[in-house]
Design a protein around this motif. Structure first.
Motif, PDB file in Angstrom:
ATOM      1  N   ALA A   1     -24.476 -15.086  14.902  1.00  0.00           N
ATOM      2  CA  ALA A   1     -24.227 -16.507  14.650  1.00  0.00           C
ATOM      3  C   ALA A   1     -25.394 -17.120  13.899  1.00  0.00           C
ATOM      4  O   ALA A   1     -25.216 -17.917  12.979  1.00  0.00           O
ATOM      5  N   MET A   2     -26.622 -16.707  14.294  1.00  0.00           N
ATOM      6  CA  MET A   2     -27.797 -17.263  13.634  1.00  0.00           C
ATOM      7  C   MET A   2     -27.807 -16.903  12.158  1.00  0.00           C
ATOM      8  O   MET A   2     -28.056 -17.738  11.299  1.00  0.00           O
ATOM      9  N   TRP A   3     -27.478 -15.601  11.895  1.00  0.00           N
ATOM     10  CA  TRP A   3     -27.479 -15.188  10.487  1.00  0.00           C
ATOM     11  C   TRP A   3     -26.380 -15.875   9.696  1.00  0.00           C
ATOM     12  O   TRP A   3     -26.586 -16.277   8.557  1.00  0.00           O
ATOM     13  N   ARG A   4     -25.204 -16.005  10.357  1.00  0.00           N
ATOM     14  CA  ARG A   4     -24.122 -16.726   9.672  1.00  0.00           C
ATOM     15  C   ARG A   4     -24.576 -18.136   9.328  1.00  0.00           C
ATOM     16  O   ARG A   4     -24.347 -18.623   8.227  1.00  0.00           O
ATOM     17  N   GLY A   5     -25.264 -18.771  10.282  1.00  0.00           N
ATOM     18  CA  GLY A   5     -25.766 -20.121  10.053  1.00  0.00           C
ATOM     19  C   GLY A   5     -26.727 -20.166   8.884  1.00  0.00           C
ATOM     20  O   GLY A   5     -26.622 -21.020   8.009  1.00  0.00           O
ATOM     21  N   ARG A   6     -27.654 -19.195   8.866  1.00  0.00           N
ATOM     22  CA  ARG A   6     -28.650 -19.194   7.786  1.00  0.00           C
ATOM     23  C   ARG A   6     -27.995 -19.006   6.427  1.00  0.00           C
ATOM     24  O   ARG A   6     -28.322 -19.682   5.463  1.00  0.00           O
ATOM     25  N   ILE A   7     -27.053 -18.047   6.382  1.00  0.00           N
ATOM     26  CA  ILE A   7     -26.397 -17.779   5.097  1.00  0.00           C
ATOM     27  C   ILE A   7     -25.582 -18.995   4.666  1.00  0.00           C
ATOM     28  O   ILE A   7     -25.667 -19.450   3.522  1.00  0.00           O
ATOM     29  N   GLY A   8     -24.833 -19.559   5.619  1.00  0.00           N
ATOM     30  CA  GLY A   8     -24.033 -20.740   5.308  1.00  0.00           C
ATOM     31  C   GLY A   8     -24.903 -21.871   4.798  1.00  0.00           C
ATOM     32  O   GLY A   8     -24.585 -22.527   3.804  1.00  0.00           O
ATOM     33  N   MET A   9     -26.028 -22.081   5.471  1.00  0.00           N
ATOM     34  CA  MET A   9     -26.939 -23.163   5.083  1.00  0.00           C
ATOM     35  C   MET A   9     -27.486 -22.941   3.686  1.00  0.00           C
ATOM     36  O   MET A   9     -27.570 -23.867   2.883  1.00  0.00           O
ATOM     37  N   THR A  10     -27.860 -21.672   3.395  1.00  0.00           N
ATOM     38  CA  THR A  10     -28.404 -21.374   2.073  1.00  0.00           C
ATOM     39  C   THR A  10     -27.361 -21.661   0.992  1.00  0.00           C
ATOM     40  O   THR A  10     -27.666 -22.290  -0.019  1.00  0.00           O
ATOM     41  N   VAL A  11     -26.130 -21.229   1.258  1.00  0.00           N
ATOM     42  CA  VAL A  11     -25.069 -21.465   0.269  1.00  0.00           C
ATOM     43  C   VAL A  11     -24.883 -22.960   0.068  1.00  0.00           C
ATOM     44  O   VAL A  11     -24.820 -23.457  -1.068  1.00  0.00           O
ATOM     45  N   TYR A  12     -24.845 -23.716   1.179  1.00  0.00           N
ATOM     46  CA  TYR A  12     -24.654 -25.161   1.068  1.00  0.00           C
ATOM     47  C   TYR A  12     -25.784 -25.797   0.263  1.00  0.00           C
ATOM     48  O   TYR A  12     -25.547 -26.622  -0.615  1.00  0.00           O
ATOM     49  N   LEU A  13     -27.022 -25.388   0.569  1.00  0.00           N
ATOM     50  CA  LEU A  13     -28.160 -25.986  -0.138  1.00  0.00           C
ATOM     51  C   LEU A  13     -28.119 -25.663  -1.625  1.00  0.00           C
ATOM     52  O   LEU A  13     -28.443 -26.514  -2.454  1.00  0.00           O
ATOM     53  N   ILE A  14     -27.701 -24.440  -1.947  1.00  0.00           N
ATOM     54  CA  ILE A  14     -27.627 -24.089  -3.376  1.00  0.00           C
ATOM     55  C   ILE A  14     -26.592 -24.977  -4.070  1.00  0.00           C
ATOM     56  O   ILE A  14     -26.857 -25.548  -5.134  1.00  0.00           O
ATOM     57  N   LEU A  15     -25.423 -25.124  -3.437  1.00  0.00           N
ATOM     58  CA  LEU A  15     -24.390 -25.967  -4.041  1.00  0.00           C
ATOM     59  C   LEU A  15     -24.878 -27.407  -4.158  1.00  0.00           C
ATOM     60  O   LEU A  15     -24.614 -28.108  -5.134  1.00  0.00           O
ATOM     61  N   LEU A  16     -25.628 -27.848  -3.136  1.00  0.00           N
ATOM     62  CA  LEU A  16     -26.108 -29.225  -3.104  1.00  0.00           C
ATOM     63  C   LEU A  16     -27.129 -29.486  -4.208  1.00  0.00           C
ATOM     64  O   LEU A  16     -27.134 -30.526  -4.846  1.00  0.00           O
ATOM     65  N   LEU A  17     -28.011 -28.486  -4.406  1.00  0.00           N
ATOM     66  CA  LEU A  17     -29.121 -28.718  -5.329  1.00  0.00           C
ATOM     67  C   LEU A  17     -28.774 -28.355  -6.768  1.00  0.00           C
ATOM     68  O   LEU A  17     -29.486 -28.748  -7.689  1.00  0.00           O
ATOM     69  N   MET A  18     -27.662 -27.617  -6.955  1.00  0.00           N
ATOM     70  CA  MET A  18     -27.346 -27.160  -8.302  1.00  0.00           C
ATOM     71  C   MET A  18     -27.181 -28.312  -9.309  1.00  0.00           C
ATOM     72  O   MET A  18     -27.791 -28.272 -10.367  1.00  0.00           O
TER      73      MET A  18
END
Lengths: 288, 307
Positions: B42-59
């Protein structure tokens, strides 16, 4: 907390009352004044009663704008609230990562609204923007300036990009307020992830979610600058929301009477919805 | 206040969870490790999800930043993730021209004025709302909030006439006062939340010790809600900084905000995309600085002090 009855407290509220009255009551009275008069020039004006209100209520363009406005507000609420909760659940809670994530997530909230429009205006263009170019790569002839559906998609996407962080940060702060013992208890009971969310996290989020829905509803209902910069309300009138049709009427055509009547109706709709929310919050606090 | 109901929910949740776990009578040790593995997943899923979200957010923001370092010919000649001919020319144009950079100065002036005014009037009022009952307090509170709900478009024309008639048109204070319409109610709301978290006993002890109200308020009370004040200032900054419709309507030359000046990049010869991007990037910088300062308190502030 028990409060002491003391009418002298009015003196402490007085400055707020005066400053808000200056920028709310006087202008509001001006609007009321316009809404019942026909004004030719500063010296010639006639009292027309409810004529402007009738005209506004029957105006097709305004009906369309109102429907569009409701569709827009509900669409973005449906997307932003679940997405915001998901992001809040994923946000790291400890260490440097937590601060960093917090700052990064909050950035879109601090960008001036016209720049938000500009960012997406650029980002969505097929010739110079990444998003537009990617859509073109996928074989979609993406053009938000000429296709109403594409314009809608871009406006919704922009709003989701812009405001999901607010919901996420609200929920994040709600989650931080849950004591660690709750989670320990859940762990001992071997609760599933879903059970933890449903019975521990979601009940604690209710308060902040109401604030979130309220803020998002109000602000999306008043949206003006972002779509104005992005699509200018077009193509045609497909992304013209309430604020923009009001500004067009008041500044563009200078129809003061109808615009004022429209303003009052508009304000009343928002007030009504928010009153419902406000009483709900108050009742919930009383129940506890 | 929230104890009884949350206790109930908690108890019922425990029951449900307990019932669920009785049915799966698995041996003790493997289950723990399974749970641990699940948690790690779950922790890794959270980290990966967060990274994807941040990339989309900052793009989109990165795209703007990227564009601001390019020349117009490069921008129009094709897409690239990094500027080929890195140039600071767009920024030089902004910092070299007073009609450009004064836009930022104007915006910062009226935003600061608004922050100071909002805090000064909201502090005593929030104290009154959090500590006393008085005639019409609830109506007053709702009326204040209703102003936060007022669409700026409704007030556009009346504001213009009001400020013109009192001779404040095209001044910083006009914009600052206009923004008070939505910032003061918000400030009262947030501060009231923070103040209600301070126990009454502190006030009473101070009065018994012979403090007068102003002395108590400034010397004892304000330091206790420091973080609340910081967060409130942050929110006032945020909503005043991002607003353009009122700011643009109430100014013409002397107090013109940067947002209105940015429209100059549209000219007969087409858009000056590079310059527009550079101007946009510079409007994001102050926001990042401000949120950096309040990062440790802002989580509480986002719930308006009401968690």
């Amino acid at each position: 907390m028990t409060k002491v009855e003391n009418n002298k407290a009015w003196w402490l509220v007085m400055p707020v009352f005066l400053i808000v009255a200056f920028s709310a009551i006087i202008p509001l009275m001006t609007v009321v004044n316009y809404s019942v008069q026909d004004i030719f020039d500063p010296y010639t004006r006639y009292f027309v009663g409810t004529e402007w209100f009738k005209q506004v209520m029957l105006d097709e363009r305004l009906h369309d704008a109102l429907i569009r406005q409701f569709i827009f507000s509900f669409t973005i609420l449906l997307i932003e609230i679940p997405l915001g909760i998901m992001v809040a659940l994923m946000m790291p809670t400890k260490g440097k990562g937590a601060s960093l994530a917090l700052i990064l997530v909050a950035i879109p909230l601090l960008i001036p609204w016209n720049v938000v429009g500009t960012i997406w205006q650029i980002f969505g263009r097929a010739d110079i923007g990444l998003f537009g170019a990617m859509m073109a790569k996928l074989g979609i002839n993406y053009n938000y300036a000429s296709e109403p559906m594409h314009a809608w998609l871009t406006v919704v996407l922009m709003d989701v990009w812009h405001w999901t962080p607010l919901v996420a940060l609200l929920c994040y702060s709600g989650l931080r307020a849950i004591p660690e013992v709750y989670y320990q208890a859940a762990r001992i009971d071997k609760a599933s992830r879903w059970a933890v969310f449903r019975y521990i996290q979601l009940p604690k989020l209710t308060n902040v979610l109401i604030i979130g829905v309220l803020l998002r509803f109000m602000d999306s209902f008043m949206i003006y600058t972002e779509p104005f910069v992005l699509t200018g309300g077009g193509p045609g009138t497909s992304t013209t929301f309430l604020s923009q049709s009001l500004v067009q009427q008041a500044i563009g055509q200078f129809d003061l009477g109808p615009a004022a009547a429209f303003s009052l109706v508009y304000f009343l709709i928002i007030l009504l919805v928010c009153w419902v929310f406000y009483t709900t919050i108050m009742h919930m606090q009383k129940d506890k | 206040m929230s104890n009884s109901s949350s206790m109930n929910t908690q108890r019922s949740s425990e029951q449900t969870i307990a019932e669920g776990s009785y049915s799966s009578q698995a041996p003790q040790a493997p289950v723990v490790s399974l749970a641990e593995r699940k948690a790690r997943h779950a922790m890794w899923r959270g980290r990966i999800g967060m990274t994807v979200y941040l990339i989309l957010l900052l793009m989109p923001i990165y795209w703007l930043l990227n564009m601001s370092f390019k020349t117009n010919t490069e921008i129009l000649s094709g897409l690239s993730f990094f500027p080929e001919n890195f140039t600071l020319e767009n920024y030089a144009k902004i910092f070299g021209d007073p009609t450009w950079y004064m836009g930022y100065v104007n915006s910062i002036i009226y935003v600061s004025m608004n922050m100071v005014i909002s805090l000064l009037v909201a502090l005593p009022a929030a104290y009154a709302f959090s500590r006393y009952k008085f005639v019409g307090d609830k109506h007053m509170f709702f009326w204040l909030l209703s102003n936060r709900m007022a669409p700026p478009a409704v007030f556009l024309l009346p504001f213009f006439q009001l400020y013109s008639s009192v001779g404040l048109f095209d001044t910083h204070i006009a914009v600052a006062l206009a923004h008070c319409l939505f910032n003061v109610p918000l400030a009262v709301w947030i501060l009231e939340g923070f103040m209600s978290g301070v126990p009454r006993e502190i006030d009473e002890t101070a009065y018994i010790d012979g403090y007068s109200f102003p002395k108590f308020f400034v010397k004892i009370f304000l330091p206790l809600i420091r973080s609340g004040i910081g967060v409130t200032a942050f929110f006032c900054f945020m909503f005043s900084w991002v607003e353009l419709l009122l700011a643009r309507t109430l100014t013409s030359v002397d107090a013109k905000p940067i947002g209105a000046i940015m429209t100059r990049t549209v000219s007969a010869s087409g858009m000056d995309w590079g310059l527009l991007a550079a101007a946009g990037v510079l409007t994001i910088v102050p926001g990042i600085l401000v949120i950096y300062f309040v990062r440790n308190h802002v989580a509480k502030g986002f719930a308006l002090g009401r968690v």
